[in-house]
Design a protein around this motif. Structure first.
Motif, PDB file in Angstrom:
ATOM      1  N   SER A 191     -16.693 -41.198 -25.650  1.00 24.62           N
ATOM      2  CA  SER A 191     -15.244 -41.319 -25.816  1.00 24.62           C
ATOM      3  C   SER A 191     -14.528 -41.413 -24.480  1.00 24.62           C
ATOM      4  CB  SER A 191     -14.722 -40.122 -26.617  1.00 24.62           C
ATOM      5  OG  SER A 191     -15.338 -40.045 -27.873  1.00 24.62           O
ATOM      6  N   GLU A 192     -15.185 -42.026 -23.498  1.00 24.31           N
ATOM      7  CA  GLU A 192     -14.587 -42.175 -22.180  1.00 24.31           C
ATOM      8  C   GLU A 192     -13.389 -43.121 -22.245  1.00 24.31           C
ATOM      9  OE1 GLU A 192     -17.376 -44.017 -19.559  1.00 24.31           O
ATOM     10  OE2 GLU A 192     -17.732 -45.707 -20.893  1.00 24.31           O
ATOM     11  N   PRO A 193     -12.476 -43.041 -21.289  1.00 20.10           N
ATOM     12  CA  PRO A 193     -11.304 -43.930 -21.291  1.00 20.10           C
ATOM     13  C   PRO A 193     -11.695 -45.400 -21.099  1.00 20.10           C
ATOM     14  CG  PRO A 193     -10.915 -42.021 -19.890  1.00 20.10           C
ATOM     15  CD  PRO A 193     -12.370 -42.010 -20.236  1.00 20.10           C
ATOM     16  N   ILE A 194     -11.105 -46.255 -21.912  1.00 24.91           N
ATOM     17  CA  ILE A 194     -11.207 -47.702 -21.728  1.00 24.91           C
ATOM     18  C   ILE A 194     -10.052 -48.172 -20.837  1.00 24.91           C
ATOM     19  CG2 ILE A 194     -11.154 -49.936 -22.900  1.00 24.91           C
ATOM     20  CD1 ILE A 194     -13.653 -48.315 -23.522  1.00 24.91           C
ATOM     21  N   PHE A 195      -8.903 -47.534 -21.051  1.00 19.02           N
ATOM     22  CA  PHE A 195      -7.696 -47.797 -20.253  1.00 19.02           C
ATOM     23  C   PHE A 195      -6.991 -46.465 -20.072  1.00 19.02           C
ATOM     24  CE2 PHE A 195      -3.107 -48.473 -20.027  1.00 19.02           C
ATOM     25  CZ  PHE A 195      -3.002 -49.401 -18.993  1.00 19.02           C
ATOM     26  N   ILE A 196      -6.426 -46.233 -18.889  1.00 16.70           N
ATOM     27  CA  ILE A 196      -5.736 -44.971 -18.630  1.00 16.70           C
ATOM     28  C   ILE A 196      -4.595 -45.214 -17.656  1.00 16.70           C
ATOM     29  CG2 ILE A 196      -7.329 -44.330 -16.769  1.00 16.70           C
ATOM     30  CD1 ILE A 196      -6.996 -41.386 -17.750  1.00 16.70           C
ATOM     31  N   VAL A 197      -3.516 -44.473 -17.845  1.00 17.73           N
ATOM     32  CA  VAL A 197      -2.372 -44.593 -16.959  1.00 17.73           C
ATOM     33  C   VAL A 197      -1.758 -43.214 -16.765  1.00 17.73           C
ATOM     34  CG1 VAL A 197      -0.834 -45.158 -18.896  1.00 17.73           C
ATOM     35  CG2 VAL A 197      -0.163 -45.776 -16.576  1.00 17.73           C
TER      36      VAL A 197
ATOM     37  N   TYR B 173       4.601 -38.826 -20.514  1.00 13.83           N
ATOM     38  CA  TYR B 173       5.488 -39.859 -19.997  1.00 13.83           C
ATOM     39  C   TYR B 173       5.184 -41.257 -20.536  1.00 13.83           C
ATOM     40  CZ  TYR B 173       8.297 -42.277 -16.424  1.00 13.83           C
ATOM     41  OH  TYR B 173       9.216 -43.061 -15.768  1.00 13.83           O
ATOM     42  N   PHE B 174       3.904 -41.550 -20.802  1.00 18.91           N
ATOM     43  CA  PHE B 174       3.520 -42.898 -21.224  1.00 18.91           C
ATOM     44  C   PHE B 174       3.214 -42.988 -22.727  1.00 18.91           C
ATOM     45  CE2 PHE B 174       2.736 -42.933 -16.684  1.00 18.91           C
ATOM     46  CZ  PHE B 174       3.219 -44.173 -16.304  1.00 18.91           C
ATOM     47  N   GLU B 175       3.462 -41.914 -23.443  1.00 16.55           N
ATOM     48  CA  GLU B 175       3.086 -41.871 -24.860  1.00 16.55           C
ATOM     49  C   GLU B 175       3.707 -43.013 -25.664  1.00 16.55           C
ATOM     50  OE1 GLU B 175       3.170 -38.704 -28.615  1.00 16.55           O
ATOM     51  OE2 GLU B 175       4.406 -38.348 -26.841  1.00 16.55           O
ATOM     52  N   ASN B 176       4.936 -43.369 -25.385  1.00 15.76           N
ATOM     53  CA  ASN B 176       5.654 -44.347 -26.212  1.00 15.76           C
ATOM     54  C   ASN B 176       5.512 -45.788 -25.742  1.00 15.76           C
ATOM     55  OD1 ASN B 176       6.722 -42.358 -27.973  1.00 15.76           O
ATOM     56  ND2 ASN B 176       8.312 -41.879 -26.470  1.00 15.76           N
ATOM     57  N   VAL B 177       4.798 -46.001 -24.630  1.00 13.18           N
ATOM     58  CA  VAL B 177       4.710 -47.372 -24.113  1.00 13.18           C
ATOM     59  C   VAL B 177       3.281 -47.906 -24.034  1.00 13.18           C
ATOM     60  CG1 VAL B 177       6.869 -47.292 -22.820  1.00 13.18           C
ATOM     61  CG2 VAL B 177       4.754 -46.514 -21.724  1.00 13.18           C
ATOM     62  N   VAL B 178       2.288 -47.093 -24.348  1.00 13.96           N
ATOM     63  CA  VAL B 178       0.900 -47.578 -24.380  1.00 13.96           C
ATOM     64  C   VAL B 178       0.534 -47.888 -25.827  1.00 13.96           C
ATOM     65  CG1 VAL B 178      -1.522 -47.051 -23.914  1.00 13.96           C
ATOM     66  CG2 VAL B 178       0.245 -46.307 -22.308  1.00 13.96           C
TER      67      VAL B 178
ATOM     68  N   GLU C 141       7.690 -54.568 -20.545  1.00 12.56           N
ATOM     69  CA  GLU C 141       8.458 -54.321 -19.331  1.00 12.56           C
ATOM     70  C   GLU C 141       8.640 -52.821 -19.103  1.00 12.56           C
ATOM     71  OE1 GLU C 141       9.423 -56.423 -16.932  1.00 12.56           O
ATOM     72  OE2 GLU C 141       8.254 -57.916 -18.045  1.00 12.56           O
ATOM     73  N   ASP C 142       8.800 -52.063 -20.185  1.00 14.51           N
ATOM     74  CA  ASP C 142       8.952 -50.611 -20.055  1.00 14.51           C
ATOM     75  C   ASP C 142       7.694 -49.970 -19.474  1.00 14.51           C
ATOM     76  OD1 ASP C 142      11.605 -50.097 -20.960  1.00 14.51           O
ATOM     77  OD2 ASP C 142      10.960 -50.534 -23.005  1.00 14.51           O
ATOM     78  N   LEU C 143       6.532 -50.444 -19.916  1.00 17.16           N
ATOM     79  CA  LEU C 143       5.277 -49.928 -19.369  1.00 17.16           C
ATOM     80  C   LEU C 143       5.210 -50.209 -17.878  1.00 17.16           C
ATOM     81  CD1 LEU C 143       2.425 -48.744 -19.503  1.00 17.16           C
ATOM     82  CD2 LEU C 143       1.603 -50.978 -20.305  1.00 17.16           C
ATOM     83  N   LYS C 144       5.528 -51.441 -17.474  1.00 20.69           N
ATOM     84  CA  LYS C 144       5.470 -51.803 -16.057  1.00 20.69           C
ATOM     85  C   LYS C 144       6.493 -51.029 -15.234  1.00 20.69           C
ATOM     86  CE  LYS C 144       5.592 -56.346 -16.806  1.00 20.69           C
ATOM     87  NZ  LYS C 144       5.545 -57.809 -16.523  1.00 20.69           N
ATOM     88  N   ASP C 145       7.685 -50.833 -15.794  1.00 20.22           N
ATOM     89  CA  ASP C 145       8.726 -50.084 -15.078  1.00 20.22           C
ATOM     90  C   ASP C 145       8.304 -48.638 -14.827  1.00 20.22           C
ATOM     91  OD1 ASP C 145      10.314 -52.301 -14.996  1.00 20.22           O
ATOM     92  OD2 ASP C 145      11.611 -51.706 -16.663  1.00 20.22           O
ATOM     93  N   LYS C 146       7.677 -48.026 -15.826  1.00 20.14           N
ATOM     94  CA  LYS C 146       7.234 -46.643 -15.679  1.00 20.14           C
ATOM     95  C   LYS C 146       6.117 -46.530 -14.639  1.00 20.14           C
ATOM     96  CE  LYS C 146       8.424 -44.737 -20.262  1.00 20.14           C
ATOM     97  NZ  LYS C 146       8.794 -43.359 -19.950  1.00 20.14           N
ATOM     98  N   ILE C 147       5.183 -47.480 -14.672  1.00 23.11           N
ATOM     99  CA  ILE C 147       4.067 -47.459 -13.717  1.00 23.11           C
ATOM    100  C   ILE C 147       4.583 -47.559 -12.286  1.00 23.11           C
ATOM    101  CG2 ILE C 147       2.067 -48.766 -12.891  1.00 23.11           C
ATOM    102  CD1 ILE C 147       1.532 -49.512 -15.839  1.00 23.11           C
TER     103      ILE C 147
END
Length: 299
Positions: free
Chosen positions: A215-221, A231-236, A247-253
Protein backbone atom coordinates in the motif's frame (compact mmCIF):
# COMPACT_ATOMS: atom_id res chain seq x y z
CA UNK A 1 7.13 34.74 8.02
CA UNK A 2 4.53 32.11 8.85
CA UNK A 3 5.50 29.61 11.52
CA UNK A 4 5.30 25.92 10.60
CA UNK A 5 2.93 24.10 12.94
CA UNK A 6 2.12 20.82 11.21
CA UNK A 7 3.20 18.21 8.71
CA UNK A 8 0.46 17.34 6.25
CA UNK A 9 0.40 14.68 3.50
CA UNK A 10 -2.23 13.44 1.07
CA UNK A 11 -1.59 10.04 -0.49
CA UNK A 12 -2.90 8.08 -3.44
CA UNK A 13 -2.27 4.35 -2.89
CA UNK A 14 -3.45 1.11 -4.44
CA UNK A 15 -4.76 -0.70 -1.37
CA UNK A 16 -7.38 -3.15 -0.20
CA UNK A 17 -10.34 -2.30 1.99
CA UNK A 18 -10.76 -3.64 5.48
CA UNK A 19 -13.70 -5.79 6.54
CA UNK A 20 -16.78 -4.93 8.55
CA UNK A 21 -19.43 -7.22 9.96
CA UNK A 22 -19.83 -10.68 8.49
CA UNK A 23 -23.05 -12.63 7.95
CA UNK A 24 -22.43 -16.32 8.51
CA UNK A 25 -19.58 -17.30 6.20
CA UNK A 26 -19.88 -14.12 4.14
CA UNK A 27 -17.46 -11.24 4.85
CA UNK A 28 -18.10 -7.76 3.43
CA UNK A 29 -15.69 -4.86 3.00
CA UNK A 30 -16.32 -1.55 4.72
CA UNK A 31 -18.18 1.00 2.62
CA UNK A 32 -19.52 4.53 2.75
CA UNK A 33 -22.26 6.25 0.79
CA UNK A 34 -21.51 9.60 -0.86
CA UNK A 35 -22.47 11.39 -4.06
CA UNK A 36 -25.33 8.90 -4.40
CA UNK A 37 -22.85 6.03 -4.84
CA UNK A 38 -21.21 3.39 -2.66
CA UNK A 39 -17.44 3.52 -2.14
CA UNK A 40 -15.17 1.08 -0.35
CA UNK A 41 -12.81 2.34 2.33
CA UNK A 42 -9.99 1.45 4.63
CA UNK A 43 -11.06 3.10 7.84
CA UNK A 44 -8.90 5.69 9.59
CA UNK A 45 -8.77 3.39 12.62
CA UNK A 46 -7.41 0.51 10.54
CA UNK A 47 -4.86 2.79 8.87
CA UNK A 48 -3.75 4.31 12.15
CA UNK A 49 -3.26 0.91 13.78
CA UNK A 50 -1.22 -0.34 10.80
CA UNK A 51 0.98 2.77 10.86
CA UNK A 52 1.52 2.58 14.62
CA UNK A 53 2.51 -1.09 14.40
CA UNK A 54 4.76 -0.80 11.33
CA UNK A 55 6.46 2.38 12.54
CA UNK A 56 7.46 0.66 15.78
CA UNK A 57 5.45 3.20 17.75
CA UNK A 58 3.56 0.36 19.45
CA UNK A 59 6.73 -1.49 20.48
CA UNK A 60 6.52 -0.05 24.01
CA UNK A 61 2.73 -0.38 24.31
CA UNK A 62 1.45 -1.52 27.71
CA UNK A 63 -2.21 -2.26 28.30
CA UNK A 64 -4.35 -2.79 31.36
CA UNK A 65 -7.91 -3.86 32.02
CA UNK A 66 -10.03 -1.54 34.15
CA UNK A 67 -13.57 -2.20 33.02
CA UNK A 68 -12.25 -1.84 29.48
CA UNK A 69 -8.94 -2.78 27.93
CA UNK A 70 -6.96 0.42 27.55
CA UNK A 71 -3.48 1.84 27.14
CA UNK A 72 -1.57 2.20 30.38
CA UNK A 73 -0.75 5.83 31.23
CA UNK A 74 0.46 7.34 34.50
CA UNK A 75 3.02 9.70 36.02
CA UNK A 76 5.90 7.41 35.03
CA UNK A 77 4.51 6.19 31.69
CA UNK A 78 3.08 8.89 29.46
CA UNK A 79 3.41 10.45 26.00
CA UNK A 80 6.73 12.08 26.89
CA UNK A 81 8.53 8.75 27.31
CA UNK A 82 6.21 6.19 25.66
CA UNK A 83 5.82 6.30 21.89
CA UNK A 84 2.73 4.12 21.97
CA UNK A 85 0.80 6.93 23.67
CA UNK A 86 1.55 9.42 20.88
CA UNK A 87 -1.62 8.30 19.13
CA UNK A 88 -3.73 9.39 22.09
CA UNK A 89 -5.16 7.62 25.13
CA UNK A 90 -7.83 7.62 27.79
CA UNK A 91 -6.88 6.09 31.14
CA UNK A 92 -9.69 5.61 33.65
CA UNK A 93 -7.72 3.84 36.36
CA UNK A 94 -7.87 6.09 39.43
CA UNK A 95 -7.80 9.64 38.03
CA UNK A 96 -9.11 9.81 34.47
CA UNK A 97 -6.53 11.12 32.01
CA UNK A 98 -7.29 11.97 28.39
CA UNK A 99 -4.73 12.98 25.78
CA UNK A 100 -5.72 13.50 22.16
CA UNK A 101 -3.64 12.10 19.34
CA UNK A 102 -0.90 14.31 17.93
CA UNK A 103 -1.63 13.06 14.41
CA UNK A 104 -4.82 12.51 12.46
CA UNK A 105 -5.86 10.39 9.50
CA UNK A 106 -8.81 10.40 7.17
CA UNK A 107 -10.48 7.26 5.86
CA UNK A 108 -8.80 5.96 2.71
CA UNK A 109 -11.70 6.22 0.26
CA UNK A 110 -11.82 4.49 -3.09
CA UNK A 111 -11.62 6.70 -6.18
CA UNK A 112 -14.25 4.66 -8.03
CA UNK A 113 -17.64 3.41 -6.86
CA UNK A 114 -17.86 -0.19 -5.65
CA UNK A 115 -18.32 -3.09 -8.04
CA UNK A 116 -18.83 -6.31 -6.10
CA UNK A 117 -16.17 -8.94 -6.71
CA UNK A 118 -16.97 -11.97 -4.59
CA UNK A 119 -14.39 -14.67 -3.97
CA UNK A 120 -15.42 -18.22 -3.07
CA UNK A 121 -13.26 -20.55 -1.01
CA UNK A 122 -13.37 -23.67 1.12
CA UNK A 123 -11.13 -25.63 3.45
CA UNK A 124 -11.32 -28.80 1.35
CA UNK A 125 -7.72 -29.88 1.91
CA UNK A 126 -7.96 -29.57 5.69
CA UNK A 127 -11.36 -31.27 5.76
CA UNK A 128 -10.09 -34.11 3.59
CA UNK A 129 -7.12 -34.53 5.92
CA UNK A 130 -9.46 -34.68 8.92
CA UNK A 131 -11.70 -37.22 7.15
CA UNK A 132 -8.71 -39.47 6.48
CA UNK A 133 -7.57 -39.32 10.08
CA UNK A 134 -11.08 -40.23 11.27
CA UNK A 135 -11.52 -42.87 8.55
CA UNK A 136 -14.80 -41.35 7.35
CA UNK A 137 -16.20 -40.47 3.94
CA UNK A 138 -15.91 -36.74 3.35
CA UNK A 139 -18.99 -36.55 1.11
CA UNK A 140 -21.17 -38.46 3.56
CA UNK A 141 -19.94 -36.73 6.73
CA UNK A 142 -18.78 -33.30 5.58
CA UNK A 143 -19.89 -31.69 8.83
CA UNK A 144 -17.94 -34.13 10.98
CA UNK A 145 -14.84 -33.50 8.87
CA UNK A 146 -15.31 -29.74 9.26
CA UNK A 147 -15.83 -28.93 5.58
CA UNK A 148 -16.84 -25.29 5.38
CA UNK A 149 -17.31 -23.16 2.23
CA UNK A 150 -16.95 -19.40 2.70
CA UNK A 151 -16.95 -16.28 0.59
CA UNK A 152 -15.92 -12.67 0.87
CA UNK A 153 -16.07 -9.42 -1.06
CA UNK A 154 -12.73 -8.34 -2.47
CA UNK A 155 -11.59 -4.84 -3.29
CA UNK A 156 -8.17 -3.45 -4.20
CA UNK A 157 -8.29 -0.05 -5.81
CA UNK A 158 -6.87 3.44 -5.80
CA UNK A 159 -7.70 5.09 -2.50
CA UNK A 160 -6.88 8.55 -1.20
CA UNK A 161 -6.16 9.44 2.41
CA UNK A 162 -4.55 12.28 4.34
CA UNK A 163 -2.40 12.39 7.46
CA UNK A 164 -1.55 15.49 9.48
CA UNK A 165 0.88 15.63 12.42
CA UNK A 166 0.74 18.44 15.00
CA UNK A 167 4.39 19.49 15.40
CA UNK A 168 3.60 21.50 18.54
CA UNK A 169 1.98 18.56 20.31
CA UNK A 170 4.35 15.71 19.46
CA UNK A 171 6.12 14.28 22.53
CA UNK A 172 4.19 16.42 25.04
CA UNK A 173 1.83 15.22 27.77
CA UNK A 174 -0.12 17.97 29.50
CA UNK A 175 -1.67 15.54 31.97
CA UNK A 176 1.59 15.35 33.90
CA UNK A 177 3.76 18.25 35.08
CA UNK A 178 7.36 18.65 36.08
CA UNK A 179 9.31 21.61 37.42
CA UNK A 180 9.84 23.23 34.01
CA UNK A 181 6.25 22.65 32.90
CA UNK A 182 4.59 19.69 31.25
CA UNK A 183 6.44 16.43 30.67
CA UNK A 184 8.00 16.49 27.24
CA UNK A 185 10.37 14.45 25.07
CA UNK A 186 13.55 16.03 23.74
CA UNK A 187 13.75 17.31 20.17
CA UNK A 188 15.63 14.29 18.83
CA UNK A 189 12.92 11.96 20.14
CA UNK A 190 10.21 14.16 18.62
CA UNK A 191 11.89 14.10 15.21
CA UNK A 192 12.46 10.33 15.46
CA UNK A 193 8.78 9.73 16.20
CA UNK A 194 7.61 11.76 13.24
CA UNK A 195 10.13 10.16 10.90
CA UNK A 196 9.13 6.69 12.11
CA UNK A 197 5.56 7.49 11.06
CA UNK A 198 6.83 8.75 7.69
CA UNK A 199 8.80 5.51 7.24
CA UNK A 200 5.61 3.52 7.80
CA UNK A 201 3.61 5.61 5.30
CA UNK A 202 6.38 5.30 2.70
CA UNK A 203 6.50 1.50 2.96
CA UNK A 204 2.97 0.74 4.16
CA UNK A 205 2.11 -2.94 3.88
CA UNK A 206 -1.15 -4.54 4.97
CA UNK A 207 -2.08 -8.16 5.61
CA UNK A 208 -5.63 -8.86 4.47
CA UNK A 209 -7.27 -12.31 4.48
CA UNK A 210 -3.83 -13.88 4.64
CA UNK A 211 -2.54 -11.89 1.67
CA UNK A 212 0.24 -9.28 1.70
CA UNK A 213 -0.92 -5.94 0.31
CA UNK A 214 1.62 -3.34 -0.86
CA UNK A 215 0.00 0.00 0.00
CA UNK A 216 2.90 2.34 -0.71
CA UNK A 217 2.14 5.80 -2.15
CA UNK A 218 1.64 6.01 -5.91
CA UNK A 219 1.32 9.80 -5.67
CA UNK A 220 1.90 12.03 -2.65
CA UNK A 221 1.83 15.74 -1.94
CA UNK A 222 2.54 17.78 1.18
CA UNK A 223 5.17 18.92 3.64
CA UNK A 224 5.56 21.25 6.61
CA UNK A 225 2.67 23.67 6.94
CA UNK A 226 1.52 26.63 8.98
CA UNK A 227 -2.00 25.15 8.92
CA UNK A 228 -3.09 22.27 11.14
CA UNK A 229 -5.40 20.72 8.60
CA UNK A 230 -5.48 18.14 5.80
CA UNK A 231 -4.41 20.86 3.37
CA UNK A 232 -4.64 18.82 0.14
CA UNK A 233 -7.65 16.66 1.04
CA UNK A 234 -10.08 18.52 -1.24
CA UNK A 235 -7.84 18.92 -4.28
CA UNK A 236 -6.31 15.45 -4.82
CA UNK A 237 -8.75 13.50 -7.00
CA UNK A 238 -8.35 10.51 -9.30
CA UNK A 239 -10.86 9.60 -12.01
CA UNK A 240 -10.48 6.66 -14.38
CA UNK A 241 -6.93 6.12 -13.08
CA UNK A 242 -5.95 9.70 -13.94
CA UNK A 243 -4.91 12.35 -11.43
CA UNK A 244 -7.02 15.49 -11.83
CA UNK A 245 -4.57 18.38 -12.17
CA UNK A 246 -6.56 21.45 -11.16
CA UNK A 247 -5.46 25.04 -10.76
CA UNK A 248 -6.26 24.82 -7.04
CA UNK A 249 -3.94 21.84 -6.66
CA UNK A 250 -1.13 23.70 -8.43
CA UNK A 251 -1.74 26.88 -6.42
CA UNK A 252 -1.52 24.98 -3.13
CA UNK A 253 1.67 23.17 -4.17
CA UNK A 254 3.32 26.50 -5.03
CA UNK A 255 3.10 27.56 -1.39
CA UNK A 256 6.19 25.51 -0.58
CA UNK A 257 5.08 21.87 -0.74
CA UNK A 258 6.60 18.77 -2.32
CA UNK A 259 5.14 16.38 -4.91
CA UNK A 260 6.16 12.74 -5.26
CA UNK A 261 5.31 10.24 -8.02
CA UNK A 262 6.01 6.53 -8.26
CA UNK A 263 6.85 5.94 -11.92
CA UNK A 264 5.40 2.76 -13.34
CA UNK A 265 2.31 3.85 -15.29
CA UNK A 266 -0.02 3.15 -12.38
CA UNK A 267 -1.59 6.54 -13.11
CA UNK A 268 -2.46 6.79 -16.80
CA UNK A 269 -1.59 10.48 -17.13
CA UNK A 270 1.93 10.10 -15.72
CA UNK A 271 3.45 12.27 -18.45
CA UNK A 272 0.97 15.06 -17.78
CA UNK A 273 1.75 14.91 -14.04
CA UNK A 274 5.46 15.24 -14.79
CA UNK A 275 4.90 18.20 -17.11
CA UNK A 276 2.45 20.08 -14.87
CA UNK A 277 3.63 19.30 -11.34
CA UNK A 278 7.34 18.49 -11.77
CA UNK A 279 7.29 15.69 -9.18
CA UNK A 280 10.28 13.97 -7.61
CA UNK A 281 10.52 10.27 -6.82
CA UNK A 282 8.70 8.88 -3.79
CA UNK A 283 12.05 8.07 -2.18
CA UNK A 284 13.35 11.63 -2.62
CA UNK A 285 10.03 13.04 -1.41
CA UNK A 286 10.28 11.25 1.92
CA UNK A 287 14.00 12.01 2.24
CA UNK A 288 13.24 15.72 1.78
CA UNK A 289 10.41 15.71 4.31
CA UNK A 290 12.42 13.76 6.88
CA UNK A 291 15.26 16.29 6.52
CA UNK A 292 12.79 19.15 6.98
CA UNK A 293 11.55 17.53 10.18
CA UNK A 294 15.12 17.22 11.49
CA UNK A 295 15.81 20.85 10.62
CA UNK A 296 12.59 21.97 12.32
CA UNK A 297 13.69 20.29 15.57
CA UNK A 298 17.35 21.29 15.14
CA UNK A 299 18.70 17.73 15.19
Amino acid sequence: MKIKKALTLTVVANMTSNYSEGLGNIASVQKIFKNRKVYTIRSRESLKNAIMVQSGMYDDLQTEVDGATQKMANENLNASNCRALEGGYMSTKGTTYIRKSSFYLTDAISCESFVNETRFHNNLYLANNAAKSKNINLQEKAGEAGLMPYQYEYDKSFKIYSITIDLEMIGKDENFKQEEGYKEADNKEKADRINSILDAVENLSLTVKGNLDNSEPIFIVGGLSDKKTHYFENVVKVEEDKLIISEDLKDKIEKGYHVGLLEGKALKNENEIKAELNPISITKFFDNVRNEVKTYFNV
